[in-house]
Design a protein around this motif. Structure first.
Motif, PDB file in Angstrom:
ATOM      1  N   UNK A 278     -23.492   6.573  -7.173  1.00 13.31           N
ATOM      2  CA  UNK A 278     -24.976   5.971  -6.207  1.00 13.31           C
ATOM      3  C   UNK A 278     -24.920   4.669  -5.428  1.00 13.31           C
ATOM      4  N   UNK A 279     -23.625   4.508  -4.892  1.00 11.50           N
ATOM      5  CA  UNK A 279     -24.035   3.421  -4.015  1.00 11.50           C
ATOM      6  C   UNK A 279     -24.864   3.372  -3.001  1.00 11.50           C
ATOM      7  N   UNK A 280     -25.194   4.055  -1.918  1.00 11.25           N
ATOM      8  CA  UNK A 280     -25.580   4.568  -1.282  1.00 11.25           C
ATOM      9  C   UNK A 280     -26.476   3.900  -0.970  1.00 11.25           C
ATOM     10  N   UNK A 281     -27.353   4.744  -2.535  1.00  9.61           N
ATOM     11  CA  UNK A 281     -28.672   5.000  -2.641  1.00  9.61           C
ATOM     12  C   UNK A 281     -29.094   3.198  -2.747  1.00  9.61           C
ATOM     13  N   UNK A 282     -27.727   2.069  -3.360  1.00  6.36           N
ATOM     14  CA  UNK A 282     -28.515   1.304  -3.983  1.00  6.36           C
ATOM     15  C   UNK A 282     -28.473   0.578  -3.110  1.00  6.36           C
ATOM     16  N   UNK A 283     -27.368   0.594  -1.996  1.00  8.77           N
ATOM     17  CA  UNK A 283     -27.230  -0.199  -0.826  1.00  8.77           C
ATOM     18  C   UNK A 283     -28.786  -0.060  -0.078  1.00  8.77           C
ATOM     19  N   UNK A 284     -28.793   1.707  -0.149  1.00  6.40           N
ATOM     20  CA  UNK A 284     -30.586   1.385   0.950  1.00  6.40           C
ATOM     21  C   UNK A 284     -31.115   0.212   0.452  1.00  6.40           C
ATOM     22  N   UNK A 285     -31.503   0.080  -0.849  1.00  5.06           N
ATOM     23  CA  UNK A 285     -32.931  -0.601  -1.482  1.00  5.06           C
ATOM     24  C   UNK A 285     -32.426  -1.424  -0.954  1.00  5.06           C
ATOM     25  N   UNK A 286     -31.517  -2.697  -1.573  1.00  8.21           N
ATOM     26  CA  UNK A 286     -31.086  -3.234  -1.255  1.00  8.21           C
ATOM     27  C   UNK A 286     -31.101  -3.556  -0.075  1.00  8.21           C
ATOM     28  N   UNK A 311      -9.353  -6.235  -2.857  1.00  6.31           N
ATOM     29  CA  UNK A 311     -10.476  -5.970  -4.071  1.00  6.31           C
ATOM     30  C   UNK A 311     -12.108  -5.005  -3.828  1.00  6.31           C
ATOM     31  N   UNK A 312     -12.287  -4.568  -2.910  1.00  8.70           N
ATOM     32  CA  UNK A 312     -13.073  -3.882  -2.578  1.00  8.70           C
ATOM     33  C   UNK A 312     -12.751  -3.174  -1.299  1.00  8.70           C
ATOM     34  N   UNK A 313     -13.420  -2.036  -1.251  1.00  6.20           N
ATOM     35  CA  UNK A 313     -13.721  -1.356   0.217  1.00  6.20           C
ATOM     36  C   UNK A 313     -14.588  -0.940   0.377  1.00  6.20           C
ATOM     37  N   UNK A 314     -16.148  -1.070   0.796  1.00  4.29           N
ATOM     38  CA  UNK A 314     -16.970  -0.504   0.947  1.00  4.29           C
ATOM     39  C   UNK A 314     -17.478   0.504   1.902  1.00  4.29           C
ATOM     40  N   UNK A 315     -17.746   1.136   2.415  1.00  3.17           N
ATOM     41  CA  UNK A 315     -18.369   2.356   3.796  1.00  3.17           C
ATOM     42  C   UNK A 315     -17.916   3.637   3.758  1.00  3.17           C
ATOM     43  N   UNK A 316     -17.780   4.078   4.542  1.00  5.63           N
ATOM     44  CA  UNK A 316     -17.943   5.885   4.752  1.00  5.63           C
ATOM     45  C   UNK A 316     -16.212   6.181   5.262  1.00  5.63           C
ATOM     46  N   UNK A 317     -15.385   5.208   5.505  1.00  2.00           N
ATOM     47  CA  UNK A 317     -14.079   6.388   6.826  1.00  2.00           C
ATOM     48  C   UNK A 317     -12.854   5.054   6.785  1.00  2.00           C
ATOM     49  N   UNK A 383     -21.887  -8.183  15.398  1.00  2.00           N
ATOM     50  CA  UNK A 383     -21.144  -6.346  15.158  1.00  2.00           C
ATOM     51  C   UNK A 383     -22.401  -5.514  14.317  1.00  2.00           C
ATOM     52  N   UNK A 384     -21.969  -4.464  14.057  1.00  3.29           N
ATOM     53  CA  UNK A 384     -22.625  -3.370  13.557  1.00  3.29           C
ATOM     54  C   UNK A 384     -22.446  -2.811  12.039  1.00  3.29           C
ATOM     55  N   UNK A 385     -23.059  -3.564  11.042  1.00 10.54           N
ATOM     56  CA  UNK A 385     -22.758  -2.785  10.183  1.00 10.54           C
ATOM     57  C   UNK A 385     -22.443  -1.387  10.463  1.00 10.54           C
ATOM     58  N   UNK A 386     -21.438  -1.203   9.277  1.00 11.12           N
ATOM     59  CA  UNK A 386     -20.870   0.019   9.011  1.00 11.12           C
ATOM     60  C   UNK A 386     -21.536   0.660   7.571  1.00 11.12           C
ATOM     61  N   UNK A 387     -21.692   2.465   7.976  1.00 10.06           N
ATOM     62  CA  UNK A 387     -22.114   3.197   6.923  1.00 10.06           C
ATOM     63  C   UNK A 387     -22.158   2.787   5.670  1.00 10.06           C
ATOM     64  N   UNK A 388     -22.885   1.905   4.775  1.00 14.84           N
ATOM     65  CA  UNK A 388     -22.425   2.130   2.981  1.00 14.84           C
ATOM     66  C   UNK A 388     -22.456   2.920   2.133  1.00 14.84           C
ATOM     67  N   UNK A 389     -21.644   4.088   3.130  1.00  8.45           N
ATOM     68  CA  UNK A 389     -21.550   5.075   1.539  1.00  8.45           C
ATOM     69  C   UNK A 389     -21.444   5.074   0.337  1.00  8.45           C
ATOM     70  N   UNK A 390     -19.759   4.362   0.401  1.00 13.02           N
ATOM     71  CA  UNK A 390     -19.249   4.547  -1.230  1.00 13.02           C
ATOM     72  C   UNK A 390     -18.974   2.965  -1.520  1.00 13.02           C
TER      73      UNK A 390
END
Length: 416
Positions: A278-286, A311-317, A383-390
């Protein structure tokens, strides 16, 4: 008539449960506790929306204490092992995250090419001897010594291999079935104890020096096989005895946690896939899309592996994500990509190995990396933040660049 009398020291409205200037400490706020309350139990910072204290088994999501399952999903369709801070080796079932007080271990795929029963042997399948005819190879009960070394959680039968050359007058050799199969760098490892000089080599390709240890100690060496038929050989000097367990031969330049073998053609420990549900919803609410910051505490001991460690990879692709990596020369890189391009921040090579605290901010015009509280890299590009879907932890979204080491702590919050 009531016989209850109000204490003159207690005001009619009563006292608040805590001073209004001091929020309740059990919610993770900083500051001193209210009078009469226990010391603050804060472990995440105000503003954090997600926090993993792997080393202490504590987790938070959206400002509330959470279970592990609420913050992390682990996929690995094979069992695994990982160490505690005291060096005790613990087993983990398939699809169970390997977490101890050392932290989360997110490992890449490895194959133990040995073909014996390396953890709980019942016979001499896959092992043989040569050299002095007086040398004896047996399977014996060594429960006390295995337990003392913290291996009894894996070596549950208490049995180990014993190569006794005490009556011999020359060096003897013990061969473990399972060839390298190619000439790429391989790492061999084994838990061994002995009454005197013994060593481990990869046939004619080199290995450890001669040494002795009264208790089980893990020895390892990385070598380049002279040919594809190289196998582990344990050499024991005349008059000496060696006991060993959990032998391992794997392609790669460091020893991964022991992989239990079953006498077959090689046993695979599959890669970990660790994500945040549920990271997409968490990123949106935060409101992380507007920019986010965070902190990680991890061990950056050099693994001499010719690949970066994620360490981490956050985004959509692959072309639309934010990644934090340890590069091959131990620099830290924070790379932002949207549509395949964006800024990348790199620190200088870390001066020391071991545990390090890394902080970062990903925000258009104001990104940075801090090491141990000191700014180590910064960038003012827009820059424009990429979509944080996962969110992937300890490996990239493609499953590559495994951390192969302990992640003790990680948190995320909206950038200010």
């Amino acid at each position: 008539m009531s016989h209850i009398q109000r204490s003159p020291a207690f005001p009619p409205g009563g006292y608040p449960s805590w001073p209004l200037s001091q929020p309740p400490c059990w919610r993770g706020f900083a500051g001193a506790p209210a009078p009469g309350l226990p010391a603050a139990t804060a472990w995440w910072r105000p503003g954090d929306i997600l926090a993993f204290d792997f080393a202490n088994g504590r987790y938070m999501r959206d400002g509330e204490t959470a279970s592990l399952g609420a913050v992390l999903s682990a996929s690995r369709t094979s069992p695994a092992t990982w160490f505690t801070d005291a060096g005790i080796l613990q087993p983990f079932d398939a699809n169970v995250a390997a977490i101890t007080d050392r932290g989360l271990y997110a490992g890449g795929q490895r194959v133990n090419k040995c073909r014996n029963f390396n953890a709980n042997p019942t016979d001499l399948t896959g092992v043989s001897k040569a050299g002095d005819a007086a040398a004896m190879l047996t399977v014996v009960d060594d429960s006390a010594e295995l337990a003392a070394a913290g291996l009894d959680g894996i070596c549950t039968s208490g049995m180990a291999f014993k190569f006794d050359n005490s009556a011999g007058t020359s060096t003897s050799w013990l061969y473990i079935a399972g060839n390298s199969g190619n000439t790429n760098p391989h790492t061999m490892s084994v838990y061994m104890r002995s009454t005197g000089s013994a060593r481990m080599v990869l046939s004619s390709s080199g290995g450890t020096g001669w040494m002795s240890s009264a208790s089980y100690t893990r020895r390892s060496a990385t070598v380049t096989p002279a040919n594809s038929s190289q196998q582990i050989v344990i050499e024991v000097a005349a008059g000496k005895v060696v006991w060993f367990i959990l032998n391992q031969l794997e392609e790669g330049s460091f020893a991964s946690p022991p992989i239990v073998t079953d006498g077959g053609t090689g046993t695979t420990r599959l890669a970990d896939a660790v994500t945040v549900p549920g990271f997409a919803a968490l990123a949106a609410s935060g409101s992380l899309q507007d920019g986010f910051a965070g902190k990680a505490i991890l061990d950056v001991t050099r693994l001499t592996d010719p690949a970066s460690r994620c360490i981490f990879d956050l985004g959509v692709a692959t072309g639309d994500r934010v990644r934090l990596d340890i590069l091959t020369d131990n620099r830290i890189e924070l790379a932002i990509a949207n549509g395949g391009s964006g800024p990348a921040l790199q620190t200088a090579a870390l001066a020391a190995t071991g545990e390090v605290e890394i902080e970062w901010q990903v925000k258009s015009g104001a990104s940075f990396i801090r090491i141990g509280g000191t700014t180590a890299a910064e960038n003012s590009d827009s820059f424009t933040m990429p979509e944080l879907a996962d969110a992937h932890l300890g490996q990239s979204r493609s499953g590559a660049s495994a951390l192969n080491g302990p992640l003790g702590y990680l948190s995320l919050r909206r950038a200010v």
